[in-house]
Design a protein around this motif. Structure first.
Motif, PDB file in Angstrom:
ATOM      1  N   ASN A 186      46.180 -23.786 -66.682  1.00 42.86           N
ATOM      2  CA  ASN A 186      46.367 -23.765 -65.626  1.00 42.86           C
ATOM      3  C   ASN A 186      47.233 -23.030 -64.353  1.00 42.86           C
ATOM      4  O   ASN A 186      48.350 -22.898 -65.118  1.00 42.86           O
ATOM      5  N   TYR A 187      47.314 -23.332 -63.682  1.00 41.68           N
ATOM      6  CA  TYR A 187      48.476 -22.110 -62.837  1.00 41.68           C
ATOM      7  C   TYR A 187      48.377 -22.989 -61.460  1.00 41.68           C
ATOM      8  O   TYR A 187      47.573 -24.132 -61.005  1.00 41.68           O
ATOM      9  N   GLN A 188      49.615 -23.601 -61.499  1.00 43.71           N
ATOM     10  CA  GLN A 188      50.062 -24.308 -60.233  1.00 43.71           C
ATOM     11  C   GLN A 188      51.807 -23.397 -59.325  1.00 43.71           C
ATOM     12  O   GLN A 188      52.136 -22.677 -59.786  1.00 43.71           O
ATOM     13  N   LYS A 189      51.704 -23.843 -58.191  1.00 45.46           N
ATOM     14  CA  LYS A 189      52.756 -23.157 -57.082  1.00 45.46           C
ATOM     15  C   LYS A 189      54.071 -24.392 -56.986  1.00 45.46           C
ATOM     16  O   LYS A 189      53.727 -25.446 -56.685  1.00 45.46           O
ATOM     17  N   LYS A 190      54.657 -24.486 -57.680  1.00 43.27           N
ATOM     18  CA  LYS A 190      56.198 -24.879 -57.379  1.00 43.27           C
ATOM     19  C   LYS A 190      56.776 -24.330 -56.480  1.00 43.27           C
ATOM     20  O   LYS A 190      58.349 -23.339 -56.579  1.00 43.27           O
ATOM     21  N   GLY A 191      56.757 -24.263 -54.729  1.00 45.20           N
ATOM     22  CA  GLY A 191      58.033 -23.271 -54.017  1.00 45.20           C
ATOM     23  C   GLY A 191      57.270 -21.900 -53.782  1.00 45.20           C
ATOM     24  O   GLY A 191      55.937 -21.800 -53.360  1.00 45.20           O
ATOM     25  N   PHE A 215      57.487 -20.217 -56.733  1.00 47.54           N
ATOM     26  CA  PHE A 215      57.408 -19.320 -57.713  1.00 47.54           C
ATOM     27  C   PHE A 215      55.371 -19.978 -57.863  1.00 47.54           C
ATOM     28  O   PHE A 215      54.940 -21.404 -57.939  1.00 47.54           O
ATOM     29  N   GLN A 216      54.903 -18.906 -58.529  1.00 45.86           N
ATOM     30  CA  GLN A 216      53.455 -19.323 -59.102  1.00 45.86           C
ATOM     31  C   GLN A 216      53.605 -18.961 -60.622  1.00 45.86           C
ATOM     32  O   GLN A 216      54.128 -18.230 -61.348  1.00 45.86           O
ATOM     33  N   LEU A 217      53.259 -20.528 -61.642  1.00 45.32           N
ATOM     34  CA  LEU A 217      53.270 -20.821 -62.750  1.00 45.32           C
ATOM     35  C   LEU A 217      52.267 -20.664 -63.931  1.00 45.32           C
ATOM     36  O   LEU A 217      50.653 -21.660 -63.168  1.00 45.32           O
ATOM     37  N   VAL A 218      52.567 -20.170 -64.712  1.00 43.78           N
ATOM     38  CA  VAL A 218      51.059 -20.659 -65.443  1.00 43.78           C
ATOM     39  C   VAL A 218      51.053 -20.636 -67.017  1.00 43.78           C
ATOM     40  O   VAL A 218      52.292 -20.326 -67.552  1.00 43.78           O
ATOM     41  N   SER A 260      54.083 -21.571 -73.997  1.00 43.94           N
ATOM     42  CA  SER A 260      55.297 -21.238 -73.116  1.00 43.94           C
ATOM     43  C   SER A 260      54.742 -21.280 -71.193  1.00 43.94           C
ATOM     44  O   SER A 260      53.047 -21.289 -71.373  1.00 43.94           O
ATOM     45  N   GLU A 261      55.104 -21.513 -70.815  1.00 44.69           N
ATOM     46  CA  GLU A 261      55.098 -21.631 -68.662  1.00 44.69           C
ATOM     47  C   GLU A 261      55.455 -20.412 -68.498  1.00 44.69           C
ATOM     48  O   GLU A 261      56.835 -20.519 -68.650  1.00 44.69           O
ATOM     49  N   VAL A 262      55.144 -19.794 -68.110  1.00 48.69           N
ATOM     50  CA  VAL A 262      55.419 -17.896 -67.225  1.00 48.69           C
ATOM     51  C   VAL A 262      54.972 -17.816 -66.060  1.00 48.69           C
ATOM     52  O   VAL A 262      54.000 -18.631 -65.491  1.00 48.69           O
ATOM     53  N   LEU A 263      55.602 -17.180 -65.240  1.00 46.41           N
ATOM     54  CA  LEU A 263      55.492 -16.990 -63.895  1.00 46.41           C
ATOM     55  C   LEU A 263      54.753 -16.058 -63.719  1.00 46.41           C
ATOM     56  O   LEU A 263      54.556 -14.826 -64.814  1.00 46.41           O
ATOM     57  N   LEU A 264      53.688 -16.353 -62.505  1.00 43.10           N
ATOM     58  CA  LEU A 264      53.036 -14.473 -62.247  1.00 43.10           C
ATOM     59  C   LEU A 264      53.641 -13.615 -62.245  1.00 43.10           C
ATOM     60  O   LEU A 264      52.732 -12.403 -63.025  1.00 43.10           O
ATOM     61  N   SER A 265      54.370 -13.204 -62.428  1.00 37.91           N
ATOM     62  CA  SER A 265      55.139 -11.905 -62.276  1.00 37.91           C
ATOM     63  C   SER A 265      55.488 -11.275 -63.572  1.00 37.91           C
ATOM     64  O   SER A 265      56.015 -10.393 -63.286  1.00 37.91           O
ATOM     65  N   GLU A 266      55.630 -12.442 -64.520  1.00 40.53           N
ATOM     66  CA  GLU A 266      55.959 -12.162 -66.040  1.00 40.53           C
ATOM     67  C   GLU A 266      54.686 -11.531 -66.453  1.00 40.53           C
ATOM     68  O   GLU A 266      54.738 -10.782 -67.409  1.00 40.53           O
TER      69      GLU A 266
END
Length: 130
Positions: free
Chosen positions: A45-50, A52-55, A17-23
């Motif tokens: 893969n690390y990306q910012k969406k607004g 949110f930082q997604l991993v 899955s794709e998780v938030l950095l805070s998760e």
């Protein structure tokens, strides 16, 4: 704990899955440390969406994750998903009259035919990367 063991643990925790950095960790320093460690080997893969930082796992990370699941199948004889709650893997305990607890398989009225449950369930699945 050695680096390899930590990597295996984090790959298992992130999964497919794709998780938030805070998760990953509520501690921002710890979360960045994990991202740096996994990024060093090209596993995420690390990306910012607004804001949110997604991993999510990269192709290399997914391949390693699948090998981890294969090792679990060899050891345990069955596949145990990393996101499966521990309670669901434990043997069922009987509760009931001997413990003074009344059991009922019927849902409470506020949960029966509640359309918001489907909406909330789909939101949690909506973050899957792909």
């Amino acid at each position: 704990m050695d680096e390899f063991t930590r990597i295996v643990g984090w790959l298992t925790r992130i999964g497919e899955s794709e998780v938030l950095l805070s998760e990953i960790s509520r501690n921002n320093r710890k979360a960045r440390e994990v991202v740096d460690l996994l990024g060093k080997y090209g596993l995420i893969n690390y990306q910012k969406k607004g804001r949110f930082q997604l991993v999510s796992l990269s192709h290399k990370g997914l391949e390693a994750y699948r090998h981890i699941l294969a090792a679990r199948r060899v050891i345990y004889g069955e596949e145990i998903t990393p996101r499966e709650p521990l309670a669901s893997r434990l043997p069922e305990r009987s509760s009931g009259p001997e413990m003074g607890i009344e059991t009922s398989s019927e849902l409470p009225s506020y949960l029966r035919d509640n359309p918001w449950l489907e909406v909330l369930a789909s939101r949690s699945r909506g973050r899957v990367f792909g």
